[in-house]
Design a protein around this motif. Structure first.
Motif, PDB file in Angstrom:
ATOM      1  N   SER A  36      49.048  54.710   1.271  1.00 12.75           N
ATOM      2  CA  SER A  36      48.923  53.423   0.589  1.00 12.75           C
ATOM      3  C   SER A  36      47.571  52.779   0.845  1.00 12.75           C
ATOM      4  O   SER A  36      47.025  52.100  -0.032  1.00 12.75           O
ATOM      5  CB  SER A  36      50.039  52.476   1.057  1.00 12.75           C
ATOM      6  OG  SER A  36      49.796  52.006   2.371  1.00 12.75           O
ATOM      7  N   ASP A  39      45.082  54.306  -1.464  1.00 16.04           N
ATOM      8  CA  ASP A  39      45.290  53.928  -2.853  1.00 16.04           C
ATOM      9  C   ASP A  39      45.439  52.417  -2.919  1.00 16.04           C
ATOM     10  O   ASP A  39      46.499  51.877  -2.666  1.00 16.04           O
ATOM     11  CB  ASP A  39      46.555  54.615  -3.398  1.00 16.04           C
ATOM     12  CG  ASP A  39      46.728  54.399  -4.887  1.00 16.04           C
ATOM     13  OD1 ASP A  39      45.913  53.647  -5.465  1.00 16.04           O
ATOM     14  OD2 ASP A  39      47.661  54.972  -5.462  1.00 16.04           O
ATOM     15  N   GLY A  41      45.362  50.654  -5.530  1.00 16.30           N
ATOM     16  CA  GLY A  41      45.773  50.273  -6.872  1.00 16.30           C
ATOM     17  C   GLY A  41      47.247  49.951  -6.972  1.00 16.30           C
ATOM     18  O   GLY A  41      47.892  49.487  -6.029  1.00 16.30           O
ATOM     19  N   ARG A  42      47.796  50.263  -8.133  1.00 17.76           N
ATOM     20  CA  ARG A  42      49.161  49.854  -8.438  1.00 17.76           C
ATOM     21  C   ARG A  42      50.200  50.641  -7.671  1.00 17.76           C
ATOM     22  O   ARG A  42      51.345  50.195  -7.538  1.00 17.76           O
ATOM     23  CB  ARG A  42      49.409  50.018  -9.936  1.00 17.76           C
ATOM     24  CG  ARG A  42      49.183  51.432 -10.447  1.00 17.76           C
ATOM     25  CD  ARG A  42      49.417  51.527 -11.943  1.00 17.76           C
ATOM     26  NE  ARG A  42      49.190  52.887 -12.424  1.00 17.76           N
ATOM     27  CZ  ARG A  42      49.389  53.262 -13.674  1.00 17.76           C
ATOM     28  NH1 ARG A  42      49.836  52.380 -14.553  1.00 17.76           N
ATOM     29  NH2 ARG A  42      49.150  54.510 -14.047  1.00 17.76           N
ATOM     30  N   PHE A  43      49.853  51.822  -7.149  1.00 19.58           N
ATOM     31  CA  PHE A  43      50.830  52.631  -6.424  1.00 19.58           C
ATOM     32  C   PHE A  43      50.931  52.255  -4.943  1.00 19.58           C
ATOM     33  O   PHE A  43      51.733  52.830  -4.216  1.00 19.58           O
ATOM     34  CB  PHE A  43      50.478  54.119  -6.544  1.00 19.58           C
ATOM     35  CG  PHE A  43      50.559  54.634  -7.949  1.00 19.58           C
ATOM     36  CD1 PHE A  43      51.780  54.744  -8.586  1.00 19.58           C
ATOM     37  CD2 PHE A  43      49.415  54.992  -8.643  1.00 19.58           C
ATOM     38  CE1 PHE A  43      51.872  55.208  -9.885  1.00 19.58           C
ATOM     39  CE2 PHE A  43      49.487  55.458  -9.934  1.00 19.58           C
ATOM     40  CZ  PHE A  43      50.720  55.561 -10.564  1.00 19.58           C
ATOM     41  N   ARG A  44      50.109  51.336  -4.495  1.00 18.00           N
ATOM     42  CA  ARG A  44      50.141  50.957  -3.082  1.00 18.00           C
ATOM     43  C   ARG A  44      51.494  50.383  -2.695  1.00 18.00           C
ATOM     44  O   ARG A  44      52.028  50.690  -1.620  1.00 18.00           O
ATOM     45  CB  ARG A  44      49.034  49.931  -2.813  1.00 18.00           C
ATOM     46  CG  ARG A  44      48.861  49.588  -1.352  1.00 18.00           C
ATOM     47  CD  ARG A  44      47.686  48.660  -1.158  1.00 18.00           C
ATOM     48  NE  ARG A  44      47.304  48.550   0.228  1.00 18.00           N
ATOM     49  CZ  ARG A  44      46.293  47.814   0.655  1.00 18.00           C
ATOM     50  NH1 ARG A  44      45.548  47.140  -0.203  1.00 18.00           N
ATOM     51  NH2 ARG A  44      45.998  47.758   1.934  1.00 18.00           N
ATOM     52  N   LEU A  45      52.046  49.541  -3.555  1.00 14.79           N
ATOM     53  CA  LEU A  45      53.349  48.943  -3.281  1.00 14.79           C
ATOM     54  C   LEU A  45      54.423  50.018  -3.119  1.00 14.79           C
ATOM     55  O   LEU A  45      55.266  49.953  -2.226  1.00 14.79           O
ATOM     56  CB  LEU A  45      53.714  47.979  -4.406  1.00 14.79           C
ATOM     57  CG  LEU A  45      55.078  47.280  -4.302  1.00 14.79           C
ATOM     58  CD1 LEU A  45      55.088  46.353  -3.094  1.00 14.79           C
ATOM     59  CD2 LEU A  45      55.362  46.489  -5.575  1.00 14.79           C
ATOM     60  N   TYR A 104      48.847  44.951   3.838  1.00 13.90           N
ATOM     61  CA  TYR A 104      48.011  44.107   2.996  1.00 13.90           C
ATOM     62  C   TYR A 104      47.036  43.240   3.794  1.00 13.90           C
ATOM     63  O   TYR A 104      46.016  42.814   3.252  1.00 13.90           O
ATOM     64  CB  TYR A 104      48.891  43.200   2.124  1.00 13.90           C
ATOM     65  CG  TYR A 104      49.464  43.920   0.929  1.00 13.90           C
ATOM     66  CD1 TYR A 104      48.709  44.100  -0.222  1.00 13.90           C
ATOM     67  CD2 TYR A 104      50.758  44.433   0.953  1.00 13.90           C
ATOM     68  CE1 TYR A 104      49.232  44.768  -1.327  1.00 13.90           C
ATOM     69  CE2 TYR A 104      51.287  45.095  -0.145  1.00 13.90           C
ATOM     70  CZ  TYR A 104      50.514  45.253  -1.278  1.00 13.90           C
ATOM     71  OH  TYR A 104      51.028  45.927  -2.368  1.00 13.90           O
TER      72      TYR A 104
END
Length: 308
Positions: A36, A39, A41-45, A104
């Motif tokens: 994570s 990445d 971007g959107r795949f981190r979550l 985060y």
């Protein structure tokens, strides 16, 4: 009447199996968190959620595999299904809060302390909620100091796990960190079990409960299948398999060497840099002309005027 408690009814089988499940969940969680961070971007979550679920499922499975070796000689033991699986939800959610904090905000002191405390309290809550789902002919009492020690171990282990999740890079380092996490989590479990004291009353089977054998299938098949699938996802992820040691992204372009081609090295590169600097010193003169060319060259128009 005080019951005779045995936490190792199957010898070393249940402690070793529980330790291995804790290590597996920890290793998958660490690798997912590392992925994570690569990445953004959107795949981190999604990777953080997969890591939190892996760690939570590993800890929960470790707990109930270890509990298979727990017995009270004078009473059968059953488990309430709702309370048992509620403890799984608690483990995943609380671990998820800690993972998302450090995922985060990074490995700052505030994020680690806050996330580690929340996650550690969640692990302890999972343990004692799972114990509350146990049904037997009597009541369970706990030694306060030993319980407090188990909570401290859980918080310290969770903080160390969160630090490792965002700091440890490479397969070997992740493996070592997961082994240490397994020791800490399993140690917390058996420390909590050392606080248990059973006082028996009544006779016969406990109504409204499920025995250990009936609960074995969902405990092993459900979370173990999820951990297996998570392991497949991590194993075949190209960035985790082919990524550089140390957690850095693999280079996608050759390094820029201040104008020198990548094939130039050593003395040839130094000579190229020197020629490049000399060329820059010419200013706005024409290519290939020395800096004093205009001063040394007679004006052609003036020569033509004098000849005329």
């Amino acid at each position: 009447m005080q019951g005779t408690v045995d936490g190792f009814s199957y010898g070393l089988v249940t402690p070793v199996a529980a330790y291995l499940m804790a290590c597996l969940g920890g290793a998958l969680g660490l690798r997912c968190t590392t992925r994570s961070l690569r990445d953004g971007g959107r795949f981190r979550l999604g990777w953080l959620a997969l890591g939190a679920t892996s760690i939570g499922s590993g800890i929960w499975t470790m707990h109930f595999i270890a509990m298979m070796g727990f017995s009270v000689q004078e009473s059968p033991i059953g488990y309430d299904r709702l309370t048992t699986f509620a403890s799984l939800a608690v483990a995943i959610v609380m671990v998820g809060i800690g993972i998302f904090l450090v995922g985060y905000r990074g490995a700052t002191a505030m994020a680690l302390v806050t996330g580690g405390t929340i996650t550690g309290l969640g692990i302890a809550t999972m343990h004692y909620l799972g114990m509350a789902g146990m049904r037997l002919q009597g009541r369970i009492e706990y030694d306060t100091l030993t319980v407090a020690l188990s909570v401290v171990i859980a918080v310290v282990a969770a903080t160390a796990a969160l630090w490792a999740a965002v700091s440890v890079r490479g397969f070997t380092a992740t493996l070592g960190a997961s082994l240490v996490m397994g020791v800490a989590v399993t140690g917390m479990h058996y420390t909590g079990m050392a606080a248990v004291d059973v006082h028996l009353h009544g006779d016969g089977q406990v109504p409204g409960t499920e025995n250990t054998t009936a609960l074995l299938a969902p405990i092993l098949i459900g979370p173990a299948a999820f951990l297996l699938l998570a392991g497949i996802v991590v194993l075949f992820d190209p960035l985790l398999v082919l990524g550089e040691p140390g957690g850095r992204r693999p280079a996608v372009r050759p390094p820029h060497r201040h104008g020198a081609p990548a094939r130039l090295h050593g003395r040839r590169a130094d000579e190229f840099h020197q020629d490049h600097q000399d060329h820059r010193s010419y200013g706005s003169h024409a290519y290939g002309e020395p800096a004093n060319w205009s001063a040394a060259r007679p004006p052609r128009r003036s020569e033509r005027s004098r000849h005329r």
